[in-house]
Design a protein around this motif. Structure first.
Motif, PDB file in Angstrom:
ATOM      1  N   GLY A  86      21.652 -17.977  91.669  1.00  0.00           N
ATOM      2  CA  GLY A  86      21.758 -19.379  92.025  1.00  0.00           C
ATOM      3  C   GLY A  86      22.855 -19.724  93.009  1.00  0.00           C
ATOM      4  O   GLY A  86      22.884 -20.831  93.542  1.00  0.00           O
ATOM      5  N   ASP A  87      23.796 -18.801  93.267  1.00  0.00           N
ATOM      6  CA  ASP A  87      24.891 -19.085  94.192  1.00  0.00           C
ATOM      7  C   ASP A  87      24.370 -19.352  95.603  1.00  0.00           C
ATOM      8  O   ASP A  87      23.427 -18.706  96.070  1.00  0.00           O
ATOM      9  CB  ASP A  87      25.844 -17.890  94.258  1.00  0.00           C
ATOM     10  N   LYS A  88      25.028 -20.273  96.294  1.00  0.00           N
ATOM     11  CA  LYS A  88      24.636 -20.573  97.672  1.00  0.00           C
ATOM     12  C   LYS A  88      24.903 -19.367  98.577  1.00  0.00           C
ATOM     13  O   LYS A  88      25.948 -18.738  98.501  1.00  0.00           O
ATOM     14  CB  LYS A  88      25.415 -21.789  98.190  1.00  0.00           C
ATOM     15  N   GLY A  89      23.957 -19.094  99.434  1.00  0.00           N
ATOM     16  CA  GLY A  89      24.129 -18.011 100.398  1.00  0.00           C
ATOM     17  C   GLY A  89      23.886 -16.626  99.847  1.00  0.00           C
ATOM     18  O   GLY A  89      23.985 -15.640 100.583  1.00  0.00           O
ATOM     19  N   ARG A  90      23.559 -16.519  98.558  1.00  0.00           N
ATOM     20  CA  ARG A  90      23.328 -15.206  97.953  1.00  0.00           C
ATOM     21  C   ARG A  90      21.837 -15.001  97.741  1.00  0.00           C
ATOM     22  O   ARG A  90      21.236 -15.613  96.883  1.00  0.00           O
ATOM     23  CB  ARG A  90      24.054 -15.118  96.610  1.00  0.00           C
ATOM     24  N   LYS A  91      21.221 -14.159  98.521  1.00  0.00           N
ATOM     25  CA  LYS A  91      19.788 -13.922  98.415  1.00  0.00           C
ATOM     26  C   LYS A  91      19.542 -12.641  97.622  1.00  0.00           C
ATOM     27  O   LYS A  91      19.190 -11.591  98.173  1.00  0.00           O
ATOM     28  CB  LYS A  91      19.160 -13.845  99.808  1.00  0.00           C
ATOM     29  N   HIS A  92      19.775 -12.750  96.319  1.00  0.00           N
ATOM     30  CA  HIS A  92      19.620 -11.608  95.426  1.00  0.00           C
ATOM     31  C   HIS A  92      18.638 -11.975  94.310  1.00  0.00           C
ATOM     32  O   HIS A  92      18.734 -13.059  93.725  1.00  0.00           O
ATOM     33  CB  HIS A  92      20.965 -11.227  94.794  1.00  0.00           C
TER      34      HIS A  92
END
Length: 239
Positions: A86-92
């Motif tokens: 859910g963190d912004k900028g984290r595409k995991h």
């Protein structure tokens, strides 16, 4: 002439049993590893809640990683939901995973569909936001459930939830039912400490006496409130 026909659909217990069971004060999460907290970014197991703005992130990206739920008393598990980080900028996010389950955290079983011999591999997510649901063809009863990522996008990270309902049978060790219709409840107890003093009496020629302490021992008494409801009884020991 108008004929009205009513059809009653038979709904199985597993179909009615689709509530989220992996959230609440009685649920404990753990993991094989997780990234350390830094710069207000958290990747701990507790961050794996389905609607968290973070996620559980494994410290290492390999097939030996897992996220575990301890549901307390056993539950009937009927499905799984996953999302990406859910963190912004984290595409995991995870792209595939398997499930194992246990009732004592020692003996583990791998989930398989029906009589299939091969381990069931569940499809994961295609992005970080969209939920992916899987309903189990063969629901199982368990206290401990582990999700094992098998493939992932860039790094292992997941938000997830288990679907099901409380098990209606035996509550398992450490839990009990107040009445047959209530849910399983954890035993709670209090510890009572006391001291026993053994005294010998010395008698002098003039008839006077004097108390002499010869031994002092601690007694630890544990009273389990469950004993009042047919559970474990009080135990006392000398130390």
């Amino acid at each position: 002439m108008c004929v009205r026909v009513f059809v009653r659909k038979c709904v199985s217990e597993s179909e009615k049993c689709k509530a989220i069971i992996s959230e609440g004060s009685h649920v404990q999460l753990s993991a094989s590893s997780y990234m350390p907290w830094r710069r207000r970014k958290s990747c701990q197991p507790k961050d794996a809640a389905l609607h968290s703005h973070r996620a559980w992130c494994a410290r290492r990206n390999n097939e030996h990683q897992w996220l575990q739920w301890d549901l307390g008393p056993p539950h009937l598990v009927t499905g799984v939901i996953t999302r990406g980080r859910g963190d912004k900028g984290r595409k995991h996010w995870i792209q595939a995973y398997t499930l194992t389950y246990s009732n004592d955290s020692k003996v583990w079983f791998t989930y398989k569909d029906g009589n299939h011999l091969d381990t069931k591999v569940f499809g994961g997510n295609l992005d970080k936001h969209t939920e992916r649901r899987h309903y189990l063809n063969t629901p199982f009863k368990a206290r401990y459930i582990r999700l094992h990522p098998r493939r992932w996008h860039r790094a292992i990270a997941v938000r997830a939830a288990l679907l099901g309902c409380p098990h209606k049978g035996d509550c398992g060790p450490g839990f009990f039912r107040v009445t047959p219709d209530t849910s399983c409840t954890r035993w709670y107890g209090i510890r009572i400490m006391a001291t026993v003093i053994l005294v010998n009496e010395l008698r002098y020629r003039d008839g006077s006496t004097r108390a002499l302490v010869t031994k002092e021992s601690d007694i630890s008494a544990i009273q389990d409130f469950g004993g009042l409801l047919g559970g474990p009884t009080q135990s006392v020991r000398l130390r």
